[in-house]
Structure formats: structure tokens, C-alpha cells
Design an enzyme around this catalytic site. Structure first.
Site, mmCIF file in Angstrom:
data_model
loop_
_atom_site.group_PDB
_atom_site.id
_atom_site.type_symbol
_atom_site.label_atom_id
_atom_site.label_comp_id
_atom_site.label_asym_id
_atom_site.label_seq_id
_atom_site.Cartn_x
_atom_site.Cartn_y
_atom_site.Cartn_z
ATOM 1 N N GLU A 1 -187.668 -97.880 81.421
ATOM 2 C CA GLU A 1 -188.509 -99.073 81.317
ATOM 3 C C GLU A 1 -189.862 -98.853 81.988
ATOM 4 O O GLU A 1 -190.902 -99.274 81.469
ATOM 5 C CB GLU A 1 -187.781 -100.273 81.929
ATOM 6 C CG GLU A 1 -188.609 -101.541 82.043
ATOM 7 C CD GLU A 1 -189.063 -102.125 80.718
ATOM 8 O OE1 GLU A 1 -189.889 -103.049 80.747
ATOM 9 O OE2 GLU A 1 -188.607 -101.663 79.647
ATOM 10 N N ASN B 1 -196.126 -113.258 56.565
ATOM 11 C CA ASN B 1 -195.541 -112.406 57.597
ATOM 12 C C ASN B 1 -194.378 -111.647 56.978
ATOM 13 O O ASN B 1 -193.606 -112.224 56.210
ATOM 14 C CB ASN B 1 -195.013 -113.220 58.772
ATOM 15 C CG ASN B 1 -196.097 -113.872 59.585
ATOM 16 O OD1 ASN B 1 -197.273 -113.600 59.397
ATOM 17 N ND2 ASN B 1 -195.702 -114.745 60.506
ATOM 18 N N GLY B 2 -194.210 -110.378 57.352
ATOM 19 C CA GLY B 2 -193.085 -109.601 56.847
ATOM 20 C C GLY B 2 -193.541 -108.404 56.041
ATOM 21 O O GLY B 2 -194.722 -108.036 56.032
ATOM 22 N N LYS C 1 -196.220 -108.657 70.020
ATOM 23 C CA LYS C 1 -195.295 -109.254 70.983
ATOM 24 C C LYS C 1 -193.918 -109.492 70.375
ATOM 25 O O LYS C 1 -192.913 -109.124 70.948
ATOM 26 C CB LYS C 1 -195.879 -110.582 71.491
ATOM 27 C CG LYS C 1 -195.003 -111.281 72.527
ATOM 28 C CD LYS C 1 -194.883 -110.453 73.789
ATOM 29 C CE LYS C 1 -193.987 -111.093 74.827
ATOM 30 N NZ LYS C 1 -193.758 -110.183 75.958
ATOM 31 N N HIS D 1 -182.453 -78.918 82.795
ATOM 32 C CA HIS D 1 -182.035 -78.617 81.421
ATOM 33 C C HIS D 1 -183.199 -78.728 80.440
ATOM 34 O O HIS D 1 -182.977 -78.925 79.248
ATOM 35 C CB HIS D 1 -180.887 -79.541 81.004
ATOM 36 C CG HIS D 1 -179.652 -79.353 81.819
ATOM 37 N ND1 HIS D 1 -178.883 -78.217 81.775
ATOM 38 C CD2 HIS D 1 -179.067 -80.159 82.755
ATOM 39 C CE1 HIS D 1 -177.871 -78.327 82.613
ATOM 40 N NE2 HIS D 1 -177.967 -79.501 83.225
ATOM 41 N N ARG E 1 -198.778 -113.018 70.395
ATOM 42 C CA ARG E 1 -197.862 -112.231 69.564
ATOM 43 C C ARG E 1 -198.451 -110.878 69.174
ATOM 44 O O ARG E 1 -197.730 -110.002 68.724
ATOM 45 C CB ARG E 1 -197.500 -113.016 68.300
ATOM 46 C CG ARG E 1 -196.753 -114.300 68.576
ATOM 47 C CD ARG E 1 -196.704 -115.181 67.341
ATOM 48 N NE ARG E 1 -195.786 -114.672 66.354
ATOM 49 C CZ ARG E 1 -194.550 -115.103 66.171
ATOM 50 N NH1 ARG E 1 -194.072 -116.058 66.943
ATOM 51 N NH2 ARG E 1 -193.784 -114.610 65.233
ATOM 52 N N LYS F 1 -193.527 -99.048 80.133
ATOM 53 C CA LYS F 1 -194.620 -99.913 80.572
ATOM 54 C C LYS F 1 -195.918 -99.123 80.720
ATOM 55 O O LYS F 1 -196.983 -99.564 80.309
ATOM 56 C CB LYS F 1 -194.273 -100.588 81.903
ATOM 57 C CG LYS F 1 -193.260 -101.688 81.810
ATOM 58 C CD LYS F 1 -193.826 -102.874 81.060
ATOM 59 C CE LYS F 1 -192.736 -103.682 80.392
ATOM 60 N NZ LYS F 1 -192.149 -103.104 79.212
ATOM 61 N N CYS G 1 -197.861 -111.193 63.922
ATOM 62 C CA CYS G 1 -198.378 -112.048 62.871
ATOM 63 C C CYS G 1 -198.087 -113.517 63.169
ATOM 64 O O CYS G 1 -197.061 -113.850 63.745
ATOM 65 C CB CYS G 1 -197.812 -111.691 61.502
ATOM 66 S SG CYS G 1 -198.187 -110.034 60.947
#
Length: 605
Positions: A478, A99-100, A600, A501, A27, A482, A2
């Protein structure tokens, strides 16, 4: 996540609002909109497409004005749609962006419906607009002050009113909001980047602040409603940092910027000293007996890697916690713990909340590894190390991750030195290795053509498995993150020793198994795990060091990194995983820089 831009000026501010939204596109968002005060009334335009389309709509509608607000939305309450896009209106009198997340929106919605308000959206934001309208009696600043007292949750809001054409009100609690100070004009934004080229005079509002912006003046009240002065800082948020240049996507650009980003992050580090993290760091580092790392997503994996370094080199016990989980469970606080937060933006809501929870439990030794020197995280922590990755536009983090690792490795060495566990000889060896990192990363980037051929095979898959051992297990995590983020291939990562396992049941010829295989103390164990995969018909894709003696054969594909890099090997081994994810996504035709459903900077819980 946002974005807010607002302005009150003596010129047409429509281009400023739209350009600000463009700078905040990195973002992540799924709708956008702008509202202006025009000819004594409110006008708006909203879109579920990109800001470029919104701009076309605005130009076709001839919208221009001296006062306005704009927004990019990442959906929480209500699907992405024009009706749910901001700005929201109340009775054609109040325009508001937010925002929020408002946690008590259902209670307020029922109350406002009983008062006759009609809701046009499913958002929690429209509740705030109607609440402000209900409380409005000729003074917008007073109405907003009264309204925010009723809100439970996180918010950054920008509001203007039909009846007060040269006034914009902002307020924040739990979400970032800044003021841009101009000459005969003032601005509101969620990020200084939005105001690049407009003003470099920035005020960072604090928790509970409400700001009144007018053409020639502004004033701020704190959480108690008392007038306060906030520091005006000169912030150079260069818009040029977000230019794409010759690359196809920002993610590709940022992958290839990593040699420079690492060099910048380590610039000036000629020796290891706790003072790299602040003037009081030496005393704190000598005192602390353990480390607690709080982070989310990619930053959590950086912290998980650092745990291996800190316990091996600094010989200090470490706990790594997912920030969004930490504050909701019973834990055992220890005042002699160094609380380390990691965040690219420094505005990650879950991590900030976890930090505050730790401090409330009496753990006052705080430090952050962060990419933004003016962020809330840096202001909240007593100590810090600012990475210098530069603006990272792609939602899937790359250069921010590797610079975080560089900062965490410096922290490891500084703690080891403060504890008397780092010899001069070891210090020089580590510094030499760090100085060589940019060149070593460049050599790994040269493997791109081989990785592209692998990506073409991955593009048709729907599942993948990633394996690693020791400090390379978080790197496998990571890598899988991605791939799933940008290609939408379901991917999971496991410690290689855990195959037998349970995960081995998933292995078939249709399941590619990516393996991080550095030539370290665990290489022979890892080779045995690879045989377990081959025995079940699994196809292996191995990123090995040059001297790891893993040969290509039927069902075993090997790409060799130029050298083994000891403790810093995770920084090198993540690079090909980034490239694999990027080129796989490219082959599948997904939106690499703006993957679906993701943002983002995650500024909501």
C-alpha cells in the site's frame, strides 16, 4: 470515474449542471462538457481543462436552458481532447453523455458509417449517439430502449433531443445512475453527491432500467421493457463534506481525518457480535468454512491484511483475489464460502462483476465492507458493514483504507466468536485496543515533521523499494502504491525475506529502501534483511516501533512510532507511509488530489 448530470426543469439549469460537475471532480477526469437545449436547437461547450474553465466558457457564451446534460470524462477510447469530450451530438438532433465501455462499438461504427453517419471522435460513446439518432422516429424514449438492446458492455447514459425540448432519457447497465426527484423538475446523475443541495429524493436505477424524465413526471421500465416502480429514498449527500477547509489538499485533509473516521466507523461497537453485519449473519458465520475476499487496488491490500487476521484469530482459511482476475479464470467454487467484497465507492465495476460471478457459481453467502450505504455493492450483498470514512475526494485512498481495515478486523472477531474461538477476555482486550486507535493514530500523525524531512530526500529519486513481513507486507504494498500514484516515483514492494531471491539486484545507494518494522515476532528476521540492504550500499528508511532496537546510523534513518499495537499495528504503520507519499508528491509539484491517468471510482472494467 466519469460523471453525469442531467436536468429537465422550468428554470435555467446551467448552474445546477456545472455545480454538479464540480461535486463530481473528486472522481477524476481529463475533460468535461455541457449541452443545453437553447432556442430550438442544441448548444454545447467542452474543455480539456477543469470544470472552472468550462464554467467560464459557458458564461462567456451566454449558455442557458431548461433542459441539458453535463459530463466529466476519464479517457478510455480516444485521447483527452475537445473532440472526444462529451456530450456527443448526432446530426445536431441528439445529445448524449455516457459512462462505461461499449465492447461492440467497432461493429456498430461500421454499420452506422454505411448508413451515412460521420464520426468526429474516436470514442465508443459517439456510436451510441448515432445509433439513437438512427432509431429515432419521434419518440426518444422508444429510440433509447431500442438502442440499448444493441449495446454490449457497460453503460450509464443521459440523452436529450432537439425535437423534444422538455425530456431527458437515462439508461444503465453495469454503471451506476440515479434519478433525483424534484418539484416541477427532475434530475439524472451518476452520484447523489452531484445533486446535493438540489434534491434529497433519490431513486437508484437497477440493471437494465430506462428512465424518462419530464418536468412534472418520470417513469421507468425494467430490463424487459415493463413499467416498474423504484423506491424513492431520502439521501443526504452533504456538499460540505467535500470542503477543503484549512488544508492544502484533500489528501492531506483525509489523512488527518483518520482518527475521527476510525472513531465513527467503530461508534456503538461495545461488544463483538455477528449481528453487526446483518440480522442473518450469525447463522451464516457458523455455517461457512472459508472466506473468499474480492477487491481491487488499495481495497485488495486491505483484504490481504485481513487474511492474516482471519487465519490467525478466527482460524478460518482465506483466499484473496484481485477482482479483475477472478472471474476470468477457472476456480473451484464452494457453497460454504463467505464471499467478502471490499470497495470504497461500492460501485467498482470489476468487484461487482466478480461478486456476480461468484454467486453464479453457487456461492450465495455474500458480505461487503463499503463506505457508501446506498451503493450497488451493498444492494448486491446479503450482509454488509458500512464504514464511516465520509466523502473521500483525493484519488489516492487514505481514510477509506484504514476504515476498511477496522471493519475487517471486526469481521475477524465476529467470525471467531461465531466459531467459538474468541474468549471473553480476548474480546475485551480487542475492544479496548480498538477504542484506543483514534488516539494512537493521532500520536503517529504527530510524526509529520520528521517525515517531511525524508520526503525532501525522496523528491529527487525515481525509484524506491518497500519492505515488510507478515501482515505488514500488504502495508508495504500500500505504501509503494501511494508513492507511485501521486509522486510518479516508480516504487515496488516485496516481502523482506524475498530480497535475496531477486530484488536485491536493484539495491544501490540511489535506491531508497523503506521498511515497515514493527516489534513483532518477525523483527529479528527483518533486521537480518536490513543488513542485506546495507551490505550492498542501500539507504534504509525505517518506520520502527519504539522498542524495536533498530538504531539510526550512517545509511539507516529511523522514525519511531510511539507504541507497538499488536494485531492492529498495520492500521498505525500505514499512516506514515501515506504522509511520506503526500509530502514527496508535494515536493515534486504533482497534482496530489488528481494524479494523471487515474480516477477515483473505477466504474469501467
Amino acid at each position: 470515474m466519469c460523471g453525469i448530470v442531467g436536468a429537465v426543469a422550468q428554470r435555467n439549469i446551467t448552474p445546477v449542471l456545472l455545480e454538479g460537475l464540480k461535486r463530481l471532480e473528486y472522481r477524476g477526469y481529463d475533460s468535461c462538457g455541457v449541452a443545453l437545449h437553447i432556442d430550438g436547437g442544441l448548444r454545447r461547450s467542452r474543455s480539456t481543462s477543469r470544470v472552472a474553465e468550462l464554467q467560464e466558457q459557458v458564461e462567456q457564451g451566454g449558455l442557458s436552458g431548461f433542459t441539458g446534460i453535463a459530463h466529466t470524462r476519464w479517457a478510455t477510447h480516444g485521447v483527452p481532447s475537445s473532440e472526444n469530450a462529451h456530450p456527443h451530438f448526432s446530426r445536431e438532433r441528439i445529445a448524449l453523455v455516457h459512462n462505461g465501455i461499449i465492447e461492440n462499438h467497432e461493429e456498430l461504427r461500421a454499420e452506422l458509417k454505411a448508413l451515412g453517419y460521420v464520426f468526429e471522435s474516436q470514442t465508443d460513446t459517439e456510436v451510441i449517439a448515432h445509433l439513437v439518432d438512427h432509431l429515432y422516429h419521434g419518440d426518444l424514449f422508444d429510440a433509447v430502449q431500442q438502442a440499448v438492446k444493441r449495446l454490449v458492455g457497460a453503460y450509464a447514459i443521459g440523452v436529450f433531443c432537439r425535437d423534444e425540448p422538455h425530456r431527458v432519457i437515462g439508461a444503465r447497465h453495469g454503471s451506476p445512475l440515479i434519478v433525483g426527484v424534484g418539484q416541477g423538475e427532475n434530475f439524472l446523475a451518476s452520484d447523489a453527491m452531484a445533486l446535493a443541495g438540489v434534491t434529497d429524493q433519490i431513486i437508484y436505477l437497477e440493471e437494465g432500467d430506462v428512465v424518462d424524465l419530464q418536468v412534472h413526471r418520470y417513469w421507468i421500465t425494467d430490463i424487459k421493457g415493463q413499467p416498474v416502480e423504484r423506491e424513492v429514498r431520502t439521501v443526504h449527500a452533504h456538499s460540505g463534506a467535500a470542503e477543503l477547509g484549512p488544508y492544502r489538499h484533500y489528501m492531506q485533509k483525509e489523512i488527518f481525518e483518520q482518527p475521527r473516521a476510525i472513531a465513527d466507523t467503530l461508534e456503538g461497537v461495545t461488544g463483538i457480535m455477528p449481528e453487526l453485519f446483518g440480522d442473518k449473519a450469525h447463522g451464516v458465520f457458523q455455517k461457512v468454512k472459508s472466506v473468499l475476499i474480492l477487491a481491487c487496488g488499495t481495497s485488495y491490500y486491505a483484504g490481504s491484511t485481513a487474511k492474516y487476521w482471519l487465519e490467525s484469530i478466527a482460524r478460518i482459511p482465506v483466499n484473496v483475489e484481485i477482482a479483475s482476475e477472478y472471474r476470468y479464470r477457472d476456480s473451484v467454487p464452494d457453497p460454504d464460502t463467505l464471499v467478502v467484497t471490499i470497495s470504497q465507492s461500492g460501485e467498482t465495476a470489476d468487484t461487482i462483476a466478480a461478486l456476480k460471478h461468484a454467486r453464479a457459481q453457487g456461492m450465495e453467502h455474500t458480505l461487503t465492507i463499503c463506505n457508501v450505504s446506498t451503493s450497488a455493492m451493498v444492494r448486491e450483498c446479503a450482509l454488509h458493514y458500512i464504514t464511516r470514512a465520509g466523502v473521500e475526494v483525493g484519488v489516492a485512498s487514505t481514510k477509506a483504507f484504514t476504515t476498511q481495515l477496522a471493519g475487517l478486523f471486526l469481521l475477524t472477531l465476529a467470525l471467531a466468536q461465531a466459531k467459538g474461538r474468541l474468549s471473553d477476555e480476548a474480546e475485551q482486550e480487542h475492544i479496548k485496543a480498538m477504542r484506543h486507535l483514534p488516539a494512537a493514530i493521532s500520536a503517529v500523525l504527530a510524526l509529520e515533521p520528521q517525515i517531511i524531512s525524508w520526503a525532501e530526500q525522496f523528491a529527487s529519486k525515481e525509484n524506491a523499494l518497500f519492505l515488510g513481513r507478515g501482515m505488514h507486507y500488504p502495508i508495504a504494498l500500500e505504501g509503494s502504491l501511494k508513492l507511485k500514484e501521486i509522486s510518479y516515483i516508480h516504487a515496488e514492494a516485496y516481502p523482506a525475506g524475498e530480497l535475496k531471491h531477486g530484488p536485491l539486484a536493484l539495491v544501490t545507494s540511489a535506491m531508497p529502501v523503506v521498511t515497515v518494522a514493527p516489534n513483532d515476532a518477525l523483527i529479528e528476521k527483518l533486521k537480518s534483511n536490513l543488513q542485506e540492504v546495507r551490505a550492498r550500499g542501500g539507504e534504509l528508511f525505517v518506520f520502527a516501533d519504539a522498542d524495536s532496537h533498530i538504531a539510526s546510523s550512517e545509511g539507516v534513518h529511523v522514525i519511531r512510532l510511539p507504541e507497538h499495537y499488536g494485531h492492529l499495528s498495520p492500521i498505525l504503520h500505514v499512516i506514515p507511509l501515506q504522509l511520506l507519499a503526500y509530502h514527496t508528491a508535494l515536493a515534486r509539484g504533482t497534482d496530489v488530489d488528481k494524479p494523471r491517468n487515474l480516477a477515483k471510482s473505477v466504474t469501467v472494467e
